[in-house]
Scaffold this motif. Structure first.
Motif, PDB file in Angstrom:
ATOM      1  N   GLY A 136       0.790  -1.227   0.000  1.00 61.93           N
ATOM      2  CA  GLY A 136       0.000   0.000   0.000  1.00 61.93           C
ATOM      3  C   GLY A 136       0.820   1.273   0.000  1.00 61.93           C
ATOM      4  O   GLY A 136       0.267   2.371   0.137  1.00 61.93           O
ATOM      5  N   LYS A 169      -6.307  -8.284   2.211  1.00 63.61           N
ATOM      6  CA  LYS A 169      -6.236  -6.887   2.642  1.00 63.61           C
ATOM      7  C   LYS A 169      -5.629  -6.012   1.539  1.00 63.61           C
ATOM      8  O   LYS A 169      -6.146  -4.928   1.224  1.00 63.61           O
ATOM      9  N   GLU A 173      -7.510  -2.972  -0.561  1.00 66.37           N
ATOM     10  CA  GLU A 173      -6.945  -1.631  -0.627  1.00 66.37           C
ATOM     11  C   GLU A 173      -6.787  -1.179  -2.082  1.00 66.37           C
ATOM     12  O   GLU A 173      -7.068  -0.030  -2.424  1.00 66.37           O
TER      13      GLU A 173
END
Length: 234
Positions: A136, A169, A173
């Protein structure tokens, strides 16, 4: 004699360029293609550098396969079709750090580096050029974390498989990032269309000619300046 090739892994096909190289040497082209496809089969779907050493007297040859370019390995690992044209603005994937370690381990032997840590940093640099986020964050941020020792355990143990929870996850994102990017790209496209339409409206109609010299002025136009009046007689 040495010939360098860049082939489709496991799917090399005959072509004019290859025939021109092999023909004058008397090398069996079919045998070359078969052997190249065998040694590059594990890199199917990627471009693979191959070095071919040929004994021009015996017509025998040996092949040395190098790993595909780092960009090809990254695209394969993270399911990316092609890199971003504007990697500073558009992102094509959100990679796990473990996935970066995996690619670095494959590529390390072809790099001029002394450790897996340095190989990881090199692969992160390639992520920057094709628009891949890592955990991320920008690759530059992750490189700084590597320098600070945050990922030391993962690198030292050579961990290359993240948990499913992390993968989910990262994917979640990236979906949010992709939606924002799609909106941005639509806005850019809309502005381009508006600019094109405005330019078309401002352009003269096809075939329209400029007014001929001496033609009468349009209604409401200011009259042209008249010749100077003759001087009065004394």
């Amino acid at each position: 004699m040495q010939i360098k090739l860049l082939v489709d892994g496991g799917a090399m096909k005959p072509g004019p360029a290859l025939s021109q190289k092999m023909g004058p040497l008397g090398i069996n082209l079919g045998k070359v293609i078969s052997e190249v496809n065998r040694v590059t089969s594990e890199f199917r779907g990627m471009k693979v550098p191959v070095i071919m050493d040929i004994d021009t007297k015996t017509k025998n040859f040996t092949l040395k396969t190098l790993t595909p370019p780092a960009s090809e390995l990254l695209k394969k690992e993270f399911g990316v079709e092609k890199g971003a044209q504007q990697p500073n603005k558009i992102k094509v994937a959100n990679a796990s750090f473990e996935g970066i370690v995996k690619v670095a381990k494959v590529k390390q032997n072809d790099m001029f580096v002394n450790s897996l840590k340095e190989a990881v940093k090199s692969i992160l640099g390639t992520c920057t050029s094709i628009g891949i986020l890592v955990e991320g964050k920008t690759p530059k941020e992750i490189i700084e974390e590597v320098n600070q020792g945050k990922w030391k355990d993962t690198i030292d143990k050579g961990i290359e498989k993240p948990s499913q929870e992390k993968l989910d996850k990262l994917a979640s994102e990236f979906e949010k990032i992709k939606k924002a990017q799609d909106a941005y790209l639509k806005e850019i496209e809309k502005k381009k269309e508006e600019a094109t339409a405005a330019a078309a409206a401002a352009a003269p109609a096809p075939g329209a000619a400029a007014p001929a010299a001496g033609a009468a002025p349009a209604a409401g136009a200011a009259p042209a300046a008249t010749a100077a009046a003759p001087a009065k007689k004394k």
